[in-house]
Design a protein around this motif. Structure first.
Motif, mmCIF file in Angstrom:
data_model
loop_
_atom_site.group_PDB
_atom_site.id
_atom_site.type_symbol
_atom_site.label_atom_id
_atom_site.label_comp_id
_atom_site.label_asym_id
_atom_site.label_seq_id
_atom_site.Cartn_x
_atom_site.Cartn_y
_atom_site.Cartn_z
ATOM 1 N N ALA A 2 -0.946 8.951 -17.806
ATOM 2 C CA ALA A 2 -1.905 9.063 -16.537
ATOM 3 C C ALA A 2 -2.027 7.460 -16.100
ATOM 4 N N ILE A 3 -1.916 6.575 -16.727
ATOM 5 C CA ILE A 3 -1.957 5.211 -16.364
ATOM 6 C C ILE A 3 -0.785 4.720 -15.687
ATOM 7 N N CYS A 4 0.246 5.306 -15.758
ATOM 8 C CA CYS A 4 1.699 5.097 -14.843
ATOM 9 C C CYS A 4 1.495 5.863 -13.652
ATOM 10 N N SER A 5 0.880 7.153 -13.621
ATOM 11 C CA SER A 5 0.793 7.874 -12.400
ATOM 12 C C SER A 5 -0.147 7.305 -11.481
ATOM 13 N N VAL A 6 -1.316 6.933 -11.997
ATOM 14 C CA VAL A 6 -2.534 6.389 -11.326
ATOM 15 C C VAL A 6 -2.193 5.095 -10.640
ATOM 16 N N SER A 7 -1.600 4.450 -11.668
ATOM 17 C CA SER A 7 -1.204 3.040 -10.993
ATOM 18 C C SER A 7 -0.069 3.032 -9.862
ATOM 19 N N ARG A 8 0.729 4.050 -10.085
ATOM 20 C CA ARG A 8 1.926 4.011 -8.786
ATOM 21 C C ARG A 8 1.108 4.439 -7.424
ATOM 22 N N ALA A 9 0.046 5.206 -7.544
ATOM 23 C CA ALA A 9 -0.540 5.520 -6.314
ATOM 24 C C ALA A 9 -1.090 4.582 -5.776
ATOM 25 N N ILE A 10 -2.102 3.708 -6.693
ATOM 26 C CA ILE A 10 -2.897 2.703 -6.275
ATOM 27 C C ILE A 10 -2.007 1.741 -5.767
ATOM 28 N N LEU A 11 -0.924 1.443 -6.438
ATOM 29 C CA LEU A 11 0.002 0.199 -5.770
ATOM 30 C C LEU A 11 0.635 0.622 -4.593
ATOM 31 N N LEU A 12 1.054 1.882 -4.432
ATOM 32 C CA LEU A 12 1.733 2.244 -2.998
ATOM 33 C C LEU A 12 0.651 2.237 -1.754
ATOM 34 N N LEU A 13 -0.583 2.988 -2.129
ATOM 35 C CA LEU A 13 -1.536 3.277 -0.958
ATOM 36 C C LEU A 13 -2.526 2.095 -0.866
ATOM 37 N N LYS A 14 -2.815 1.414 -1.755
ATOM 38 C CA LYS A 14 -3.954 0.331 -1.679
ATOM 39 C C LYS A 14 -3.550 -0.929 -1.805
ATOM 40 N N CYS A 15 -2.409 -1.440 -2.372
ATOM 41 C CA CYS A 15 -2.164 -2.869 -2.617
ATOM 42 C C CYS A 15 -0.864 -3.268 -1.930
ATOM 43 N N ASN A 16 -0.990 -3.228 -0.726
ATOM 44 C CA ASN A 16 0.316 -3.842 0.006
ATOM 45 C C ASN A 16 0.499 -5.164 -0.246
ATOM 46 N N ASP A 17 -0.269 -5.936 -0.583
ATOM 47 C CA ASP A 17 0.001 -7.406 -0.661
ATOM 48 C C ASP A 17 0.653 -7.596 -2.138
ATOM 49 N N PHE A 18 0.643 -6.553 -3.071
ATOM 50 C CA PHE A 18 1.191 -6.742 -4.303
ATOM 51 C C PHE A 18 2.559 -6.014 -4.501
ATOM 52 N N SER A 19 3.181 -5.749 -3.487
ATOM 53 C CA SER A 19 4.645 -5.133 -3.294
ATOM 54 C C SER A 19 5.325 -5.996 -2.223
ATOM 55 N N PHE A 20 6.698 -5.824 -2.560
ATOM 56 C CA PHE A 20 7.379 -6.870 -1.402
ATOM 57 C C PHE A 20 8.662 -5.874 -1.004
ATOM 58 N N HIS A 21 8.643 -5.941 0.323
ATOM 59 C CA HIS A 21 9.886 -5.021 0.784
ATOM 60 C C HIS A 21 11.005 -5.878 1.026
ATOM 61 N N LYS A 22 11.937 -5.907 0.302
ATOM 62 C CA LYS A 22 12.992 -6.656 0.119
ATOM 63 C C LYS A 22 14.164 -6.049 1.105
ATOM 64 N N SER A 23 14.509 -6.548 2.090
ATOM 65 C CA SER A 23 15.673 -5.824 2.868
ATOM 66 C C SER A 23 17.232 -6.282 2.138
ATOM 67 N N LEU A 24 18.042 -5.191 2.040
ATOM 68 C CA LEU A 24 19.148 -5.076 1.190
ATOM 69 C C LEU A 24 20.238 -5.190 2.119
ATOM 70 N N ASP A 25 21.843 -5.980 1.497
ATOM 71 C CA ASP A 25 22.743 -5.944 2.256
ATOM 72 C C ASP A 25 23.578 -4.994 1.829
ATOM 73 N N LEU A 26 23.488 -3.650 2.725
ATOM 74 C CA LEU A 26 24.181 -2.433 2.016
ATOM 75 C C LEU A 26 24.996 -2.108 2.990
ATOM 76 N N CYS A 27 26.178 -1.308 2.710
ATOM 77 C CA CYS A 27 27.130 -0.771 3.340
ATOM 78 C C CYS A 27 27.165 0.726 3.430
ATOM 79 N N SER A 28 27.035 1.273 4.656
ATOM 80 C CA SER A 28 27.187 2.755 4.783
ATOM 81 C C SER A 28 28.485 3.316 4.482
#
Length: 857
Positions: free
Chosen positions: A489-515
């Protein structure tokens, strides 16, 4: 052949042989007539089935495309080929037109019933694959060193597994146009009345739900197939292994990589299945403001949540450096997992968004904004999370059973802490300061579900996470609404809290990818670097500062051990114990101190000695008992010390009020009064301790109530001491004023400056104010260093008690003469002079005469 008969014949062939008929016709169109075909039937089949897909996109790190490990060749093996019929054996040779299917397709005309573009095609594709696309009998294959090393055993099994994977892949991708046509069919149904509209909507939603339900089953088949396929597929494309020992280690590590990948994919399977259950709850209604348009009302759990799935897990960049020492081929292993994840994410996991509606209105519910909320959680678990982030381990290593058990226990403990929602636990013991820590909710969520955290083995299901988070925020006491168990339960609820309410606590890093485009004809092409894919892994600078400050302030000193001060701490503890024993020994040794106040003070000393031995020696140095029990014992003994001080202060007040000296009572009377005082003290102490222990041991939810009871008990006890001492001072001043009025004067003052200092310090010690000051420091947040310094300072209480209660003009001479008398019995102290000098001489002369007479006899 009549058009209706052609359509019926084609559907009969599909029902009997599955999509192999259509694949054969598509192959015939490609090689003979050329896409999109010559006749109306061929063109119709091409645009509705054959053209999709022509290639599969895979996104990988560009450096993975270079030798020695070409991940493309391994992933391309799972892509269906257009040069054969991957979804089943050929129905007939080319001359017979794929068992007559080519002739039937050419016989389709514009007047043919629209059965080929109805939902029948999607149902046939799914049903046929459920029956025939799995590699039967191969699920129990154990890939050990012997089996992998034998080509004649490995190749047939691998070939069958790849064939099954291609059939499943083709079945998943072939159904996408069907679901798309279902959406477009709904769009064209404008102009219907309310009854017809609702009937059309019900059909549309049922088909869309069926699509997602079948997709979940097909994806589950694919994941099950991949669990057996990944090890031999990686072995086929990873080169030779020099010896059996290296191969054995490689197999074991590859199985760990497989489990990590399957954990990601199984979260998808669960989400797709959950979405199929939610789609019937959608509501479609005509938009009154815009005629011809529709409003789609969706519940909270809708397909938009699927966008939170990580686009690229980047196992390779996250774990290669950690695992290279253990496994030189770690980069290849994780690179293959990344590529397969990309293949499934962008090709086998289509997100069908509803179109044809003017507005989409979601259920008016949002997670309660608790991004700035704080929780009081278990410090040991927070220390475990911090250690996992600061010192990550290679995920290929087998964790010890005790580590796995510790992580599961921490997940349960953290979930209980989260449900409890307590901002702060009152601290009554310096050990209790190490038991709880106040942490930001978003920081706790980030530390818990980080890729190096304690939730790697829990599949990431965003639908379940949002459902559990809704249960947590709306009805935390109703555990029945949770879909997760207490461990997850702690894993499930923490993921929702982090994704939906804690934008400052996650970092969107752009990757150098090839298609990489993998075409069904076996070729492939690579594009330049892309920058549109993100991953959620690294934290913002604010998050790291927050975590570091938390670690430095509390977690680093959770055991109150600073290496540089460790010798000083041990020295202070030893000195404290020694002087407390000396003080207790003096009160036991001198008869003059064995009066009622002396026995009470001796009880106070013994309680302090036991407290130090339990908290400093047994727990801090020996590690027993557990922290929670040690906190209870320490708090209880602190309360008992305060109660002894209550009895002592009361005796001081009684002596002054009744003008009675402590030595006025006979020894028997003193012992009787002491037993009565002990009984009163133990009754009060037992009531408070019993209530606190019962609350804390009954449920963790009552931990705060237990600590409050101790805190209130200690505060009331110290307040009583201050009241008694205040009354003593008041009576002294009143008596002094009365003596002045009676004109009774004396040259003797109350005492010298030294005596006044001694009395002042004794008063502070006996009042227990130092205990309140110490608890006050414990209550402060984020200053563990100062709490540690205060803890060291409290270790000087033993020497202070010895100095101010033994080294004074009343007690020290008694002790000195008593010790000197042990070496010289003829030494007579002042207190032993019970008669005049003449009487002593007379007695001495009488003794000498008696000895003379005795000798003459």
């Amino acid at each position: 052949m009549q058009p209706a008969g052609a359509a019926a014949t084609l559907l009969a062939l599909l029902a009997a042989n599955g999509t192999s008929v259509l694949d054969c016709v598509c192959d015939h169109i490609n090689r003979v007539t050329g896409a999109p075909g010559g006749s109306y039937g061929e063109k119709r089949l091409w645009w509705s089935y054959c053209r999709y897909p022509q290639s599969y996109d895979v996104y990988v790190k560009c450096d993975e495309l270079a030798p020695p490990f070409a991940v493309v060749s391994a992933v391309a093996a799972l892509v269906p080929s257009s040069s054969s019929s991957p979804c089943g054996p050929p129905v007939g040779d080319e001359e017979e037109g794929c068992g007559g299917a080519v002739e039937v397709v050419r016989g389709l005309a514009r007047s043919t019933p629209d059965q080929l573009q109805t939902w029948h095609l999607c149902s046939i594709i799914a049903d046929r694959c459920f029956r025939s696309c799995s590699a039967r009998g191969l699920n129990d294959t154990e890939w050990n060193a012997e089996v992998l090393a034998m080509d004649h055993v490995r190749h047939p099994i691998l070939s069958e597994l790849l064939h099954a994977a291609r059939r499943i892949t083709r079945a998943i991708t072939a159904r996408f146009p069907c679901a798309l046509r279902n959406t477009l069919s709904f769009v064209r149904s404008s102009g219907l009345n309310e009854t017809e509209l609702q009937a059309e909507v019900a059909t549309y939603l049922e088909r869309l739900s069926s699509y997602w339900r079948d997709s979940a089953q097909l994806l589950s088949l694919s994941v099950e197939n991949l669990s057996q396929l990944l090890v031999p597929l990686a072995f086929e494309h990873s080169g030779d292994h020099t010896n059996d020992q290296q191969l054995h280690v490689w197999i074991k590590d590859m199985e760990h990589v497989r489990d990590m990948l399957l954990t990601k994919l199984r979260g998808w399977v669960r989400d797709v299945s959950s979405l199929s259950e939610q789609i019937p709850n959608y509501k479609v209604e005509a938009d009154q403001k815009n005629p011809g348009k529709y409003i789609l009302r969706r519940p909270v759990l809708n397909e938009d949540l699927l966008t939170f799935h990580q686009e690229h897990p980047s196992f390779r960049s996250s774990f290669t450096a950690l695992c290279e020492e253990r496994q030189p081929e770690a980069s290849q292993m994780f690179g293959l997992a990344d590529a397969l994840h990309s293949l499934y994410r962008f090709n086998l996991f289509y997100e069908i968004f509803t179109s044809g509606v003017g507005r989409i209105v979601d259920e008016e519910w949002q997670l309660e904004d608790r991004s700035n909320a704080t929780l009081s959680v278990d410090t040991d678990c927070m220390q475990l999370l911090a250690n996992a982030l600061d010192h990550p381990t290679c995920p290929l290593e087998d964790l010890p059973p005790e580590t796995i058990q510790q992580r599961q226990q921490c997940r349960e403990q953290l979930w209980d802490d989260m449900v409890q929602r307590s901002p702060h636990i009152p601290v009554t013991s310096y050990l209790a300061y190490t038991q709880r820590v106040t942490v930001n909710l978003c920081l706790l969520a980030w530390m818990t579900v980080n890729s190096f955290g304690i939730c790697q083995d829990v599949p990431f299901s965003v639908m379940q996470s949002v459902h559990d988070a809704r249960c947590y925020f709306d009805s935390p006491e109703d555990r029945s609404c949770l879909e997760s168990n207490a461990t997850d339960a702690i894993c499930s609820v923490s993921r929702a809290i982090l994704l939906l309410k804690c934008n400052d606590f996650s970092f969107h890093k752009s990757l150098d990818l090839c298609s990489v485009h993998l075409y069904t004809n076996g070729s492939n092409s690579t594009t330049d670097k892309l920058s549109g894919l993100d991953r959620y892994e690294k934290a913002t600078e604010r998050t790291l500062i927050y975590k570091d400050s938390l670690s430095n302030a509390t977690l680093k000193y959770k055991d109150f051990k600073i290496d540089s001060l460790r010798p000083l701490e041990i020295s202070f503890i030893a000195v404290n114990i020694i002087f407390r024993f000396l003080t207790a020994g003096v009160y036991t040794y001198l008869p003059q101190l064995r009066n009622l106040p002396g026995m009470i003070f001796l009880s106070f000393q013994v309680t302090g000695i036991v407290q130090i031995l339990c908290s400093e020696v047994m727990y801090r140095m020996a590690g027993v008992p557990d922290l929670a029990t040690a906190v209870l014992v320490d708090s209880a003994l602190t309360l008992l010390s305060c109660i002894w001080l209550n009895s002592f202060c009361y005796q001081m007040y009684a002596c002054i009020r009744h003008l009675r000296l402590p030595n006025d009572l006979l020894p028997a009377e003193a012992r009787k009064a002491f037993r009565r005082q002990v009984l009163y003290a133990l009754i009060a102490w037992s009531i408070v301790c019993g209530a606190s222990i019962a609350l804390e041991k009954t449920s963790r939810y009552y931990l705060v109530h237990s600590r409050i009871i101790f805190l209130v008990g200690i505060s009331l006890s110290i307040g009583y001491n201050l009241a008694c001492l205040g009354l003593v001072g008041y009576m002294y001043l009143r008596n002094k004023k009365s003596m002045t009025q009676l004109k009774i004067y004396s040259d003797d003052k109350f005492g010298s400056k030294r005596q006044l200092f001694y009395v002042s310090v004794k008063t502070i010690i006996l009042s227990g104010v130092c205990i309140i000051i110490r608890i006050g420091f414990h209550q402060a947040e984020g200053i563990a260093q100062f709490v540690y310094y205060v803890h060291i300072a409290t270790m000087v209480q033993g020497p202070l008690l010895f100095v101010f209660f033994i080294c004074n003009k009343a007690t020290l001479p008694l002790l000195k003469n008593r010790l000197l008398a042990c070496w010289n019995p003829h030494i007579i102290s002042l207190q032993q002079e019970l008669c005049s000098t003449a009487e002593r001489n007379l007695a001495l002369r009488g003794n000498k005469q008696f000895l003379t007479v005795e000798s003459s006899l």
